[in-house]
Design a protein around this motif. Sequence first.
Motif, PDB file in Angstrom:
ATOM      1  N   UNK A 446      55.502  41.760  50.302  1.00  0.00           N
ATOM      2  CA  UNK A 446      54.267  42.072  51.007  1.00  0.00           C
ATOM      3  C   UNK A 446      54.328  41.314  52.473  1.00  0.00           C
ATOM      4  N   UNK A 447      54.732  40.054  52.224  1.00  0.00           N
ATOM      5  CA  UNK A 447      54.801  39.148  53.571  1.00  0.00           C
ATOM      6  C   UNK A 447      55.737  39.462  54.343  1.00  0.00           C
ATOM      7  N   UNK A 448      56.907  40.110  53.717  1.00  0.00           N
ATOM      8  CA  UNK A 448      58.119  40.684  54.599  1.00  0.00           C
ATOM      9  C   UNK A 448      57.682  41.981  55.225  1.00  0.00           C
ATOM     10  N   UNK A 449      57.176  42.837  54.466  1.00  0.00           N
ATOM     11  CA  UNK A 449      56.611  43.997  55.175  1.00  0.00           C
ATOM     12  C   UNK A 449      55.626  43.773  56.171  1.00  0.00           C
ATOM     13  N   UNK A 450      54.590  42.625  55.743  1.00  0.00           N
ATOM     14  CA  UNK A 450      53.827  42.305  56.985  1.00  0.00           C
ATOM     15  C   UNK A 450      54.401  41.638  58.347  1.00  0.00           C
ATOM     16  N   UNK A 451      55.501  40.857  58.066  1.00  0.00           N
ATOM     17  CA  UNK A 451      56.106  40.395  59.120  1.00  0.00           C
ATOM     18  C   UNK A 451      56.704  41.351  60.062  1.00  0.00           C
ATOM     19  N   UNK A 452      57.483  42.303  59.271  1.00  0.00           N
ATOM     20  CA  UNK A 452      58.202  43.219  59.984  1.00  0.00           C
ATOM     21  C   UNK A 452      57.130  44.303  60.756  1.00  0.00           C
ATOM     22  N   UNK A 453      56.005  44.552  60.168  1.00  0.00           N
ATOM     23  CA  UNK A 453      54.983  45.409  60.867  1.00  0.00           C
ATOM     24  C   UNK A 453      54.428  44.859  62.014  1.00  0.00           C
ATOM     25  N   UNK A 454      53.869  43.746  61.867  1.00  0.00           N
ATOM     26  CA  UNK A 454      53.421  42.746  63.060  1.00  0.00           C
ATOM     27  C   UNK A 454      54.569  42.633  64.282  1.00  0.00           C
ATOM     28  N   UNK A 455      55.538  42.356  63.880  1.00  0.00           N
ATOM     29  CA  UNK A 455      56.747  42.237  64.983  1.00  0.00           C
ATOM     30  C   UNK A 455      56.983  43.629  65.571  1.00  0.00           C
ATOM     31  N   UNK A 456      56.870  44.867  64.664  1.00  0.00           N
ATOM     32  CA  UNK A 456      56.985  46.106  65.503  1.00  0.00           C
ATOM     33  C   UNK A 456      55.942  46.294  66.503  1.00  0.00           C
ATOM     34  N   UNK A 457      54.454  46.100  65.847  1.00  0.00           N
ATOM     35  CA  UNK A 457      53.365  46.455  66.909  1.00  0.00           C
ATOM     36  C   UNK A 457      53.442  45.483  68.088  1.00  0.00           C
ATOM     37  N   UNK A 458      53.930  44.399  67.889  1.00  0.00           N
ATOM     38  CA  UNK A 458      53.892  43.324  69.108  1.00  0.00           C
ATOM     39  C   UNK A 458      54.980  43.672  70.073  1.00  0.00           C
ATOM     40  N   UNK A 459      56.085  44.351  69.576  1.00  0.00           N
ATOM     41  CA  UNK A 459      57.361  44.704  70.429  1.00  0.00           C
ATOM     42  C   UNK A 459      56.918  45.784  71.277  1.00  0.00           C
ATOM     43  N   UNK A 460      56.250  46.857  70.467  1.00  0.00           N
ATOM     44  CA  UNK A 460      55.742  48.215  71.264  1.00  0.00           C
ATOM     45  C   UNK A 460      54.637  47.775  72.335  1.00  0.00           C
ATOM     46  N   UNK A 461      53.876  46.765  72.156  1.00  0.00           N
ATOM     47  CA  UNK A 461      52.791  46.476  73.194  1.00  0.00           C
ATOM     48  C   UNK A 461      53.577  45.649  74.313  1.00  0.00           C
ATOM     49  N   UNK A 462      54.423  44.783  73.866  1.00  0.00           N
ATOM     50  CA  UNK A 462      55.137  43.800  74.823  1.00  0.00           C
ATOM     51  C   UNK A 462      56.186  44.754  75.757  1.00  0.00           C
ATOM     52  N   UNK A 463      56.445  45.836  75.331  1.00  0.00           N
ATOM     53  CA  UNK A 463      57.273  46.749  75.940  1.00  0.00           C
ATOM     54  C   UNK A 463      56.730  47.996  76.871  1.00  0.00           C
ATOM     55  N   UNK A 464      55.294  47.822  77.000  1.00  0.00           N
ATOM     56  CA  UNK A 464      54.855  49.047  77.739  1.00  0.00           C
ATOM     57  C   UNK A 464      54.849  48.495  79.114  1.00  0.00           C
ATOM     58  N   UNK A 465      55.383  49.542  79.950  1.00  0.00           N
ATOM     59  CA  UNK A 465      55.736  49.175  81.309  1.00  0.00           C
ATOM     60  C   UNK A 465      54.632  48.688  82.200  1.00  0.00           C
ATOM     61  N   UNK A 466      53.253  49.674  81.908  1.00  0.00           N
ATOM     62  CA  UNK A 466      52.389  49.355  82.723  1.00  0.00           C
ATOM     63  C   UNK A 466      51.640  47.979  82.272  1.00  0.00           C
ATOM     64  N   UNK A 467      51.707  47.608  81.129  1.00  0.00           N
ATOM     65  CA  UNK A 467      51.043  46.291  80.603  1.00  0.00           C
ATOM     66  C   UNK A 467      52.029  45.186  81.175  1.00  0.00           C
ATOM     67  N   UNK A 468      53.350  45.271  81.361  1.00  0.00           N
ATOM     68  CA  UNK A 468      54.270  44.221  81.826  1.00  0.00           C
ATOM     69  C   UNK A 468      53.935  43.963  83.172  1.00  0.00           C
ATOM     70  N   UNK A 469      53.712  45.241  83.968  1.00  0.00           N
ATOM     71  CA  UNK A 469      53.438  45.298  85.417  1.00  0.00           C
ATOM     72  C   UNK A 469      52.088  44.552  85.523  1.00  0.00           C
ATOM     73  N   UNK A 470      51.051  44.949  85.057  1.00  0.00           N
ATOM     74  CA  UNK A 470      49.851  44.218  85.162  1.00  0.00           C
ATOM     75  C   UNK A 470      49.728  42.962  85.081  1.00  0.00           C
ATOM     76  N   UNK A 471      50.352  42.343  83.602  1.00  0.00           N
ATOM     77  CA  UNK A 471      50.113  40.945  83.408  1.00  0.00           C
ATOM     78  C   UNK A 471      51.192  40.253  84.421  1.00  0.00           C
ATOM     79  N   UNK A 472      52.373  40.607  84.782  1.00  0.00           N
ATOM     80  CA  UNK A 472      53.125  39.999  85.592  1.00  0.00           C
ATOM     81  C   UNK A 472      52.576  39.870  87.152  1.00  0.00           C
ATOM     82  N   UNK A 473      52.002  41.075  87.428  1.00  0.00           N
ATOM     83  CA  UNK A 473      51.126  40.887  88.879  1.00  0.00           C
ATOM     84  C   UNK A 473      50.004  40.029  89.031  1.00  0.00           C
TER      85      UNK A 473
END
Length: 508
Positions: A446-473
């Motif tokens: 359960x912990x392994x699945x939770x870690x993988x799910x959290x990493x996946x969701x974090x990766x998807x958000x961290x790779x949104x181009x509009x969000x990367x641009x907004x936070x960087x700018x």
Amino acid sequence: MRALTLHLKVLIAILVTLGVLITAYQIFVQGIPVTEDETDDLWNIDAKVEFQAASKGPVKLQMFVPPLNQDYVSLNESFISNNYGVSINRVDGNRKVTWSARRANGNQTLYYRLVLTKRYSGEKPKEKGSIFRDSIAVSGPEKIAAEALMAPIRQHSADVETFISETIRRVNNANDDNVKLLMAGDASTPNKARIIELLLSIAHVPMERVHTIRLVADQPQTPELWMRSFNGDKWLYFNPETGEQGLPADRLVWWIGDENLLTIEGGKKAQVTFTLNNSEMNAIRLAKLTDENTDVDFLEYSLYGLPLQTQQTYQIMIMIPIGVLVILILRNLIGLQTLGTFTPVLIALAFRETQLGFGIALFTIITALGLSLRSYLEHLKLQMLPRLSVVLTFVVVLIAVISLLSHKLGLERGLSVALFPMVILTMTIERLSITWEERGAGHAFKVAIGTLFAATLAHLLMMVPQLVYFVFTFPAVLLIMVGFMLAMGRYRGYRLTELFRFKAFLKD
């Protein structure tokens, strides 16, 4: 305890307020675009000057060019000529270019080219003008006609603005006998401007002529006459033909005053042809160009002032708090179980290179094989440090084998598995195995699945181009995030998963 709570609330309020104010200042005052896809107009203006030079004599031609001290900024300005000297002088708020040659003969063609865009910085230079002028001398019937017009103008106006508007309206009344006398049969715009100036001078109201070019692509343009007056605080612009107030946004001031656009010595039949076209450019790139061509430097102290290679690194680093915030919400509000806070974020960073699907597969394979090895080493009764060393070495060998097999099979994406942090994988395997021993295989899974799910969701958000641009700018939004994290630090309520676990108690 109350003092601590008040201190925390004040700190959160300060951080959030600072973040909102700095971001709002960048957007609304500095005019920095909110999205990377936003584009702005880039105008290219060509002024083609043609004239006929006298027979092998010296030539001196002067032409007004835009002062560019208001709403527009020049990105490039060039003077194209053959065997002519070029100089630029400022005269009474105008800029004037002078082309000169010792000898010229026959038809001559000169070009003035300007590339400009809207000024990005909100800090525009303020111009001041005179608020009083002497009356223009007039006598005879013209004086009587002017005074007859002034009486109703004074009666129907309340301030400088309405006085000028009423004057323009009266002058454009072709049925008025006093206007006809002053016009003397010439109803041209320059003559109307002359009469308006005459009437306003009687009331000691100063008025200047403003010659503008309309920014419209692929249409022939000629200078359009406007008039302006300073009311003590700002310039008021008026159309002498219609009385329209306020200079339209698509007008570029070319020169101010009564002089002609061109003056020539040693030549004749001089004329200017204006050609305009516009294109679109990425707004943030245009903002950088504007920054380079002005003295404001409003992007100089942002992350865009860093070297390009450093910018690329910071675009990755500045998204880490976004991933951390995702993990914080998943753990504290939803109750998802993961291997610590930062392990899923680091795995999410590794997914940038391996891509999500391939990265999940590699992570699963390496972790499963590592756990098998860790289980085998447990039977050897090794101490923790040697055990971790063996697992780390095994992870390195496994990564090398997977990369080699991927290359042989033509799966070049597999080569990026080497970018998985080996220490992170090793510690993940170690912590999962300990969890397995202490709380059973089901909980470890359960912990392994939770870690993988959290990493996946974090990766998807961290790779949104509009969000990367907004936070960087607009990096000040990180202050708002810190305020939210501080608020989350005092949350003691139920997590979402706990509501399902304890729903029986809630019913009771």
